[in-house]
Motif scaffolding. Sequence first.
Motif, PDB file in Angstrom:
ATOM      1  N   VAL A 327       0.807  -0.985  -0.110  1.00 26.43           N
ATOM      2  CA  VAL A 327      -0.035  -0.160   0.153  1.00 26.43           C
ATOM      3  C   VAL A 327       0.985   1.330  -0.019  1.00 26.43           C
ATOM      4  O   VAL A 327       1.879   1.285   0.844  1.00 26.43           O
ATOM      5  N   ASP A 328       0.367   2.283  -0.894  1.00 22.14           N
ATOM      6  CA  ASP A 328       1.197   3.617  -0.819  1.00 22.14           C
ATOM      7  C   ASP A 328       0.208   4.538  -0.843  1.00 22.14           C
ATOM      8  O   ASP A 328      -0.461   4.907  -1.998  1.00 22.14           O
ATOM      9  N   PRO A 329      -0.384   4.876   0.308  1.00 22.74           N
ATOM     10  CA  PRO A 329      -1.387   6.034   0.436  1.00 22.74           C
ATOM     11  C   PRO A 329      -1.322   7.120  -0.241  1.00 22.74           C
ATOM     12  O   PRO A 329      -0.318   7.854  -0.408  1.00 22.74           O
ATOM     13  N   PRO A 330      -2.489   7.529  -1.063  1.00 24.48           N
ATOM     14  CA  PRO A 330      -2.262   9.048  -1.762  1.00 24.48           C
ATOM     15  C   PRO A 330      -2.250   9.904  -0.617  1.00 24.48           C
ATOM     16  O   PRO A 330      -2.502   9.964   0.340  1.00 24.48           O
ATOM     17  N   ARG A 331      -1.676  11.029  -1.236  1.00 27.73           N
ATOM     18  CA  ARG A 331      -1.555  12.461  -0.361  1.00 27.73           C
ATOM     19  C   ARG A 331      -3.006  12.844  -0.118  1.00 27.73           C
ATOM     20  O   ARG A 331      -3.842  12.913  -0.933  1.00 27.73           O
ATOM     21  N   ASP A 332      -2.692  13.344   1.068  1.00 22.41           N
ATOM     22  CA  ASP A 332      -4.220  13.622   1.444  1.00 22.41           C
ATOM     23  C   ASP A 332      -4.831  14.959   0.774  1.00 22.41           C
ATOM     24  O   ASP A 332      -6.166  15.183   0.636  1.00 22.41           O
ATOM     25  N   ASP A 333      -4.030  15.670   0.277  1.00 23.69           N
ATOM     26  CA  ASP A 333      -4.520  16.796  -0.508  1.00 23.69           C
ATOM     27  C   ASP A 333      -4.712  16.787  -2.027  1.00 23.69           C
ATOM     28  O   ASP A 333      -5.038  17.552  -2.690  1.00 23.69           O
ATOM     29  N   ILE A 334      -4.482  15.685  -2.365  1.00 21.41           N
ATOM     30  CA  ILE A 334      -4.439  15.195  -4.111  1.00 21.41           C
ATOM     31  C   ILE A 334      -5.772  15.364  -4.553  1.00 21.41           C
ATOM     32  O   ILE A 334      -6.163  16.156  -5.451  1.00 21.41           O
ATOM     33  N   PRO A 335      -6.777  15.026  -3.985  1.00 20.66           N
ATOM     34  CA  PRO A 335      -8.328  15.320  -4.480  1.00 20.66           C
ATOM     35  C   PRO A 335      -8.502  16.548  -4.704  1.00 20.66           C
ATOM     36  O   PRO A 335      -9.236  16.865  -5.651  1.00 20.66           O
ATOM     37  N   TYR A 336      -8.153  17.132  -3.631  1.00 19.81           N
ATOM     38  CA  TYR A 336      -8.535  18.697  -3.829  1.00 19.81           C
ATOM     39  C   TYR A 336      -7.688  19.438  -5.059  1.00 19.81           C
ATOM     40  O   TYR A 336      -8.063  20.259  -5.717  1.00 19.81           O
ATOM     41  N   VAL A 337      -6.473  18.951  -5.197  1.00 22.37           N
ATOM     42  CA  VAL A 337      -5.482  19.499  -6.310  1.00 22.37           C
ATOM     43  C   VAL A 337      -6.104  18.986  -7.488  1.00 22.37           C
ATOM     44  O   VAL A 337      -6.280  19.844  -8.373  1.00 22.37           O
ATOM     45  N   VAL A 338      -6.480  17.858  -7.791  1.00 23.43           N
ATOM     46  CA  VAL A 338      -7.013  17.405  -8.952  1.00 23.43           C
ATOM     47  C   VAL A 338      -8.433  18.121  -9.289  1.00 23.43           C
ATOM     48  O   VAL A 338      -8.546  18.600 -10.485  1.00 23.43           O
ATOM     49  N   THR A 339      -9.264  18.320  -8.356  1.00 23.14           N
ATOM     50  CA  THR A 339     -10.467  19.060  -8.302  1.00 23.14           C
ATOM     51  C   THR A 339     -10.174  20.533  -8.767  1.00 23.14           C
ATOM     52  O   THR A 339     -10.926  21.025  -9.933  1.00 23.14           O
ATOM     53  N   THR A 340      -9.437  21.104  -8.167  1.00 21.90           N
ATOM     54  CA  THR A 340      -9.020  22.662  -8.355  1.00 21.90           C
ATOM     55  C   THR A 340      -8.312  22.724  -9.965  1.00 21.90           C
ATOM     56  O   THR A 340      -8.890  23.735 -10.818  1.00 21.90           O
ATOM     57  N   LEU A 341      -7.651  21.615 -10.251  1.00 21.80           N
ATOM     58  CA  LEU A 341      -6.919  21.973 -11.435  1.00 21.80           C
ATOM     59  C   LEU A 341      -7.843  21.923 -12.707  1.00 21.80           C
ATOM     60  O   LEU A 341      -7.979  22.475 -13.778  1.00 21.80           O
ATOM     61  N   ARG A 342      -8.802  20.780 -12.434  1.00 20.20           N
ATOM     62  CA  ARG A 342      -9.976  20.341 -13.332  1.00 20.20           C
ATOM     63  C   ARG A 342     -10.721  21.478 -13.627  1.00 20.20           C
ATOM     64  O   ARG A 342     -11.153  22.022 -14.793  1.00 20.20           O
ATOM     65  N   GLY A 343     -11.025  22.221 -12.355  1.00 12.04           N
ATOM     66  CA  GLY A 343     -12.034  23.604 -12.431  1.00 12.04           C
ATOM     67  C   GLY A 343     -11.416  24.641 -13.304  1.00 12.04           C
ATOM     68  O   GLY A 343     -11.856  25.690 -13.858  1.00 12.04           O
ATOM     69  N   ALA A 344      -9.668  24.651 -13.373  1.00  8.03           N
ATOM     70  CA  ALA A 344      -9.099  25.547 -14.030  1.00  8.03           C
ATOM     71  C   ALA A 344      -8.978  25.257 -15.495  1.00  8.03           C
ATOM     72  O   ALA A 344      -8.016  26.001 -16.204  1.00  8.03           O
ATOM     73  N   GLY A 345      -9.711  24.226 -15.906  1.00  5.32           N
ATOM     74  CA  GLY A 345      -9.547  23.912 -17.494  1.00  5.32           C
ATOM     75  C   GLY A 345      -8.361  23.236 -17.567  1.00  5.32           C
ATOM     76  O   GLY A 345      -8.062  23.023 -18.920  1.00  5.32           O
ATOM     77  N   ILE A 346      -7.522  22.475 -16.614  1.00  2.46           N
ATOM     78  CA  ILE A 346      -6.246  21.404 -17.118  1.00  2.46           C
ATOM     79  C   ILE A 346      -6.769  20.272 -16.889  1.00  2.46           C
ATOM     80  O   ILE A 346      -7.376  19.804 -15.808  1.00  2.46           O
ATOM     81  N   ARG A 347      -6.270  19.288 -17.889  1.00  2.00           N
ATOM     82  CA  ARG A 347      -6.568  18.070 -17.633  1.00  2.00           C
ATOM     83  C   ARG A 347      -5.229  17.498 -17.064  1.00  2.00           C
ATOM     84  O   ARG A 347      -4.224  17.655 -17.424  1.00  2.00           O
ATOM     85  N   ILE A 348      -5.606  16.622 -16.059  1.00  2.00           N
ATOM     86  CA  ILE A 348      -4.504  15.913 -15.265  1.00  2.00           C
ATOM     87  C   ILE A 348      -4.606  14.496 -15.321  1.00  2.00           C
ATOM     88  O   ILE A 348      -5.584  13.830 -15.220  1.00  2.00           O
ATOM     89  N   PHE A 349      -3.484  13.903 -15.791  1.00  2.00           N
ATOM     90  CA  PHE A 349      -3.344  12.628 -16.180  1.00  2.00           C
ATOM     91  C   PHE A 349      -2.143  11.838 -15.369  1.00  2.00           C
ATOM     92  O   PHE A 349      -1.199  12.582 -15.108  1.00  2.00           O
ATOM     93  N   MET A 350      -2.438  10.497 -15.261  1.00  2.00           N
ATOM     94  CA  MET A 350      -1.535   9.980 -14.328  1.00  2.00           C
ATOM     95  C   MET A 350      -0.627   8.793 -15.386  1.00  2.00           C
ATOM     96  O   MET A 350      -1.042   8.202 -16.053  1.00  2.00           O
ATOM     97  N   VAL A 351       0.676   8.974 -15.182  1.00  2.00           N
ATOM     98  CA  VAL A 351       1.619   8.197 -15.898  1.00  2.00           C
ATOM     99  C   VAL A 351       2.338   7.546 -15.005  1.00  2.00           C
ATOM    100  O   VAL A 351       3.405   8.008 -14.266  1.00  2.00           O
ATOM    101  N   THR A 352       2.345   6.173 -15.071  1.00  2.00           N
ATOM    102  CA  THR A 352       3.006   5.483 -13.873  1.00  2.00           C
ATOM    103  C   THR A 352       3.405   4.110 -14.341  1.00  2.00           C
ATOM    104  O   THR A 352       3.079   3.453 -15.490  1.00  2.00           O
ATOM    105  N   GLY A 353       4.348   3.502 -13.639  1.00  2.35           N
ATOM    106  CA  GLY A 353       4.715   2.167 -14.100  1.00  2.35           C
ATOM    107  C   GLY A 353       4.097   0.992 -13.307  1.00  2.35           C
ATOM    108  O   GLY A 353       4.381  -0.167 -13.576  1.00  2.35           O
ATOM    109  N   ASP A 354       3.169   1.464 -12.685  1.00  3.98           N
ATOM    110  CA  ASP A 354       2.355   0.264 -11.846  1.00  3.98           C
ATOM    111  C   ASP A 354       1.371  -0.407 -12.780  1.00  3.98           C
ATOM    112  O   ASP A 354       1.195  -0.135 -13.855  1.00  3.98           O
TER     113      ASP A 354
END
Length: 762
Positions: A327-354
């Motif tokens: 388990v690698d817990p998500p940072r507590d503030d990430i949902p807020y960051v994603v929502t805020t950036l999306r409201g700013a018209g920015i698409r945020i994508f995940m790029v991972t080796g998982d």
Amino acid sequence: MVVSNVIVVGLWAGWLRKDHPNWISVPVLIVDIVSVAIAFVPEGLPIAVVACASIISNIMRQNKILCKSLKTVETLGAVSVICSDKTGTLTKNQMFVTECTAGGEKISADQAVSEMIKQEKRTADGQASVPGNALSQLRTVAGLCNAGEFDAASMHLPIHQRKINGDATDQAVLRFSETLGPVQELRNAWKKDYELAFNSNNKFMIRLMSAVDQSTIFTSLPAGEASKFAADDYVLFIKGAPDVLLPRCHHYTTADGSTRALDRAALQSIETIKDTWSREGKRVILLARKIIKRAEVKASMDSNAIEPEILAHASSALCLVGLVGIVDPPRDDIPYVVTTLRGAGIRIFMVTGDFKLTAQAIAREIGIITVDDSLVDGYDKLSKQAISMVDSEKNVWRTTEKATSSSLKAIVLSGPELQEMNEAQWRDLCKYDEIVFARTTPEQKIRIVQEFQNEKNIVAMTGDGVNDAAALKKANIGIAMGSGSDIAIEAADMVLLENFSAIVAAVRYGRVVFDNLKKTIIYLLPAGSFSEFWPVMTSVIFGIPQILSSFLMIIICCGTDCAAAITLAYEAPEADVLLRPPRDLKKDKLVDWKLLLQAYGLIGLTETFTSFAMAFWYLQRKGIPFSALWLGFGAEVPGVDADYLADRLAEASSIYFVNLVVMQFFVLMAIRTRRLSIFQHPPLFNKETQNIWLFPAMVFALLVAFFFNYTPPLRKVLGTGDVPVEHWFLPVAFGFFILMVDEARKYSCRKNPDGFLARISW
């Protein structure tokens, strides 16, 4: 500037030189040409622009954001896509094992520890214990096939508090192995003969080891294999991604530690466990081994041939010892960051080796994916809808608008799938709102960045590892985490010193710096350009004295206006700064016709007209009628002494200058916001919007004006004069006029955002 100076020279050469030879001499002509250049080139602008970017950069540093260049600050406002690494960026990078499999059955990490304690107790009491049982073998692979190392200085601490040197995955697996038994005892009993480090292409790590203490063989291997293990044989330990290693496994370890063929039922059970953990957002690591006879290894350990030979041995006939779920817990503030950036018209994508399911689960948990799993597209869906129309003449693929708006929502792809995509599929992929890229390599990360750039996106790439460095360099803005590798930090344009949530502040101030630069320019142009140009042109065309001296022009540009322009860098963001779409680099320019309309059409005309009016009204009151100056071309004014006229003209020039200086204070208040009223965004008494630096800048401008107009030695040399007291207060009324008109404009824009006035407003 060039056109205006051509007009000036043309009028002088073709008309004034012949008809009015005493009006403009060659030295005066040169001064007029220079004056036009001064008017059109606001000398304070470079100072203000650099200061503005530097101030914003410093404000970002206070928000734990380090910008390596001033250009980065401004480009942030145009970012439309953010591709983010997962581990250590979106997650805490604090991994720990929560579950494992022993003998094909999953148990919790706590249960595993309890079982090992019971076995040790039975052994201590003299009861029979099974050598080389499943948990013991799992502990062996986890401890030996591991690049992590305990820090000797922290060994006295509890296991969960000990410092480990190594990546987060190795740390989690090593800590788990230590809870089952001392890892150092294992490492003392085995000798490392060869190591192939983990890399993002292979997605596994190999260690080839031989036994130093023969007694350890019976606790590390099944009894049947331990009895046949020769002193010089090797054990290949391997740890890595299940989707890569599971097809190579032909056997598995049962609960009692024996080895059995990996039949269809056992394989299905392992697959189910792996997928279940992945859907829960856990990183799944497979641990396996293979016994290799000494005679089967042909190459020497220090030769170049050893690596391909070991890889060949690791390609088949592995024995699956177990899985661990991390388990690698998500940072507590990430949902807020994603929502805020999306409201700013920015698409945020995940790029991972998982693994794909793990990445999808984490993306859902933090808000990158918002639709139901049934609505998440995959590669097959993409290939079906990739092409809707072919324009054979232009050779351009086009997707229908309906498909784009209704179905291109979320998609999850893996690295191998990216390699098979054609240009049309990439173009279609770039239209999705929510994307997760799993099992990606560094080369594929570069390709992802490049494809989104090809679709006219401004791409920011975030990451913290060595594997992210190339993509960070390729992106328009590379953003590294302060806790990341030195290579990633070196490749990045910006460093988030504490956590990923600072990217919200970075985007906000990236947009603010562009807004504030526009405000700086619109503040400098009316008085520092437009109002300085017309005194020269009216002098040449209409034969009236140049009512603003060239020296005072420079004082406006580099003195009175410059300080106030710099303070605009401290302006707080307007309320809608993170509700607007990203800036289009090709369409949204710092200076456009809307800004020039505001600067020249409203502010410039008002300042120029009132300054002319005040200067010539003063001369009228002093007995120098405007009619005597109009089309005078240097002719003597009847009944007025030449020295008296020169002194009054110097005073009129100072009045013109003071009128501009005072009116600019109100322009400063007006252009602080583009849509909000001064009452909604007050400069004082509101911590969120106040800018106290504006008022010292105004005081500084007043002091400069007093200094050059009331210092006797300077007055004589520079040709300035006393300004009557009323001309210090009359500009206040004119300034209020500009402020009120602009308030009316803003009110109209707020009430009718689609109206004509809103469309032509800057």
